[in-house]
Design a protein around this motif. Sequence first.
Motif, mmCIF file in Angstrom:
data_model
loop_
_atom_site.group_PDB
_atom_site.id
_atom_site.type_symbol
_atom_site.label_atom_id
_atom_site.label_comp_id
_atom_site.label_asym_id
_atom_site.label_seq_id
_atom_site.Cartn_x
_atom_site.Cartn_y
_atom_site.Cartn_z
ATOM 1 N N ALA A 1 6.256 -14.992 1.494
ATOM 2 C CA ALA A 1 7.466 -14.656 2.243
ATOM 3 C C ALA A 1 7.317 -13.217 2.709
ATOM 4 O O ALA A 1 6.825 -12.365 1.953
ATOM 5 C CB ALA A 1 8.692 -14.796 1.350
ATOM 6 N N ARG B 1 -5.028 2.639 7.389
ATOM 7 C CA ARG B 1 -6.494 2.798 7.391
ATOM 8 C C ARG B 1 -7.228 1.534 6.949
ATOM 9 O O ARG B 1 -8.362 1.602 6.494
ATOM 10 C CB ARG B 1 -6.906 3.996 6.545
ATOM 11 C CG ARG B 1 -6.271 4.052 5.173
ATOM 12 C CD ARG B 1 -6.891 5.163 4.354
ATOM 13 N NE ARG B 1 -5.986 6.303 4.226
ATOM 14 C CZ ARG B 1 -6.259 7.369 3.501
ATOM 15 N NH1 ARG B 1 -7.408 7.478 2.881
ATOM 16 N NH2 ARG B 1 -5.384 8.349 3.400
ATOM 17 N N ALA C 1 -4.739 -2.713 3.578
ATOM 18 C CA ALA C 1 -4.077 -4.018 3.374
ATOM 19 C C ALA C 1 -4.961 -5.148 3.895
ATOM 20 O O ALA C 1 -5.031 -6.219 3.286
ATOM 21 C CB ALA C 1 -2.712 -4.048 4.064
ATOM 22 N N LEU D 1 0.069 -9.241 9.987
ATOM 23 C CA LEU D 1 -0.977 -8.931 8.998
ATOM 24 C C LEU D 1 -1.518 -10.238 8.411
ATOM 25 O O LEU D 1 -2.724 -10.486 8.404
ATOM 26 C CB LEU D 1 -0.414 -8.031 7.884
ATOM 27 C CG LEU D 1 -1.268 -7.900 6.621
ATOM 28 C CD1 LEU D 1 -2.614 -7.228 6.930
ATOM 29 C CD2 LEU D 1 -0.530 -7.102 5.534
ATOM 30 N N ILE E 1 0.887 -1.158 0.000
ATOM 31 C CA ILE E 1 0.000 0.000 0.000
ATOM 32 C C ILE E 1 0.926 1.209 0.000
ATOM 33 O O ILE E 1 1.888 1.251 0.797
ATOM 34 C CB ILE E 1 -0.904 0.013 1.270
ATOM 35 C CG1 ILE E 1 -1.796 -1.243 1.347
ATOM 36 C CG2 ILE E 1 -1.737 1.301 1.337
ATOM 37 C CD1 ILE E 1 -2.881 -1.361 0.284
HETATM 38 C C1 LIG Z 1 2.416 -3.930 5.124
HETATM 39 C C2 LIG Z 1 1.443 -2.942 4.470
HETATM 40 C C3 LIG Z 1 0.950 -3.560 3.174
HETATM 41 C C4 LIG Z 1 0.280 -2.678 5.428
HETATM 42 O O1 LIG Z 1 -0.629 -1.800 4.785
HETATM 43 P P1 LIG Z 1 -1.726 -0.921 5.585
HETATM 44 O O2 LIG Z 1 -2.816 -0.581 4.647
HETATM 45 O O3 LIG Z 1 -1.047 0.179 6.285
HETATM 46 O O4 LIG Z 1 -2.248 -1.985 6.661
HETATM 47 P P2 LIG Z 1 -3.651 -1.949 7.444
HETATM 48 O O5 LIG Z 1 -3.998 -0.552 7.806
HETATM 49 O O6 LIG Z 1 -4.656 -2.733 6.674
HETATM 50 O O7 LIG Z 1 -3.293 -2.747 8.801
HETATM 51 C C5 LIG Z 1 -2.326 -3.738 8.812
HETATM 52 C C6 LIG Z 1 -2.472 -4.563 10.056
HETATM 53 O O8 LIG Z 1 -1.374 -5.479 10.065
HETATM 54 C C7 LIG Z 1 -0.448 -5.110 11.080
HETATM 55 N N1 LIG Z 1 0.918 -5.199 10.518
HETATM 56 C C8 LIG Z 1 1.716 -6.242 10.686
HETATM 57 N N2 LIG Z 1 2.885 -6.038 10.098
HETATM 58 C C9 LIG Z 1 2.833 -4.828 9.533
HETATM 59 C C10 LIG Z 1 3.758 -4.083 8.758
HETATM 60 N N3 LIG Z 1 4.975 -4.526 8.475
HETATM 61 N N4 LIG Z 1 3.384 -2.881 8.319
HETATM 62 C C11 LIG Z 1 2.150 -2.420 8.609
HETATM 63 N N5 LIG Z 1 1.224 -3.086 9.338
HETATM 64 C C12 LIG Z 1 1.565 -4.291 9.798
HETATM 65 C C13 LIG Z 1 -0.845 -3.722 11.545
HETATM 66 O O9 LIG Z 1 -0.457 -3.541 12.886
HETATM 67 C C14 LIG Z 1 -2.353 -3.772 11.353
HETATM 68 O O10 LIG Z 1 -2.935 -4.541 12.370
HETATM 69 P P3 LIG Z 1 -4.122 -3.959 13.336
HETATM 70 O O11 LIG Z 1 -5.278 -3.658 12.471
HETATM 71 O O12 LIG Z 1 -4.356 -5.094 14.280
HETATM 72 O O13 LIG Z 1 -3.546 -2.743 13.960
HETATM 73 C C15 LIG Z 1 2.129 -1.569 4.194
HETATM 74 O O14 LIG Z 1 2.672 -1.075 5.411
HETATM 75 C C16 LIG Z 1 3.209 -1.626 3.154
HETATM 76 O O15 LIG Z 1 2.945 -1.524 1.972
HETATM 77 N N6 LIG Z 1 4.469 -1.751 3.590
HETATM 78 C C17 LIG Z 1 5.590 -1.746 2.669
HETATM 79 C C18 LIG Z 1 5.603 -2.969 1.798
HETATM 80 C C19 LIG Z 1 5.594 -4.239 2.585
HETATM 81 O O16 LIG Z 1 6.326 -4.394 3.567
HETATM 82 N N7 LIG Z 1 4.752 -5.180 2.121
HETATM 83 C C20 LIG Z 1 4.620 -6.472 2.720
HETATM 84 C C21 LIG Z 1 5.589 -7.380 2.070
HETATM 85 S S1 LIG Z 1 5.339 -9.053 2.649
#
Ligand SMILES: CC(C)(COP(=O)(O)OP(=O)(O)OC[C@H]1O[C@@H](n2cnc3c(N)ncnc32)[C@H](O)[C@@H]1OP(=O)(O)O)[C@@H](O)C(=O)NCCC(=O)NCCS
Length: 149
Positions: free
Chosen positions: A114, A89, A92, A121, A82
């Motif tokens: 992976a 918000r 994801a 998440l 995202i």
């Molecule tokens: C990981 C990612 C996709 C999360 O997106 P997001 O829209 O902010 O996530 P959401 O708001 O839907 O919430 C994510 C949930 O997972 C949890 N989480 C676990 N690991 C996380 C991480 N590395 N980053 C963000 N949230 C994470 C959050 O705490 C949240 O949980 P909650 O609702 O119980 O508080 C985003 O931070 C991102 O794009 N990160 C960079 C790319 C990445 O690392 N992708 C994953 C590769 S496997």
Amino acid sequence: MRPIEYQYDDFIVSTDCSRLDRDVIHRFLTNSYWAGGIPRDVVDRSIDNALCFGVFEKSNQVGFARVISDYATFAYLADVFILEAYRGRGLAKFLMECIVRHPQLQGLRRWTLATGDAHSLYAKFGFTALHRPEGFMEIHNPEVYKPKP
Ligand SMILES: CC(C)(COP(=O)(O)OP(=O)(O)OC[C@H]1O[C@@H](n2cnc3c(N)ncnc32)[C@H](O)[C@@H]1OP(=O)(O)O)[C@@H](O)C(=O)NCCC(=O)NCCS
């Protein structure tokens, strides 16, 4: 496969490949920790040969994921992101819900992925650490996109 759309507040998750903004996807992935330096033509091929889920605010792409599957027994989830301005918000989580509920991805024997740090998440959607890591093998070439000397 017929594209599917899911609505979440002002956002849409769509499996319509023609809507994807490949520049946004490439820009993110080529700077990511897992696919740093990935060339544009490789991203194009990876999109063309996967079930892709785009997250959109109107026509602007703000997130992405793709699934590599035989649509019968196995699926691999990859390239989930995202854009920074839209994080925190629930996008994801909504994207993951759309993926695991997709009608062509039901009844599979195994899903894998992976991740560096987003385990909690994926745990919300049933993913666990490998039960028998000694039973899995891989060929991993993290240097594959580094320029050859
Ligand atoms: C990981 C990612 C996709 C999360 O997106 P997001 O829209 O902010 O996530 P959401 O708001 O839907 O919430 C994510 C949930 O997972 C949890 N989480 C676990 N690991 C996380 C991480 N590395 N980053 C963000 N949230 C994470 C959050 O705490 C949240 O949980 P909650 O609702 O119980 O508080 C985003 O931070 C991102 O794009 N990160 C960079 C790319 C990445 O690392 N992708 C994953 C590769 S496997």
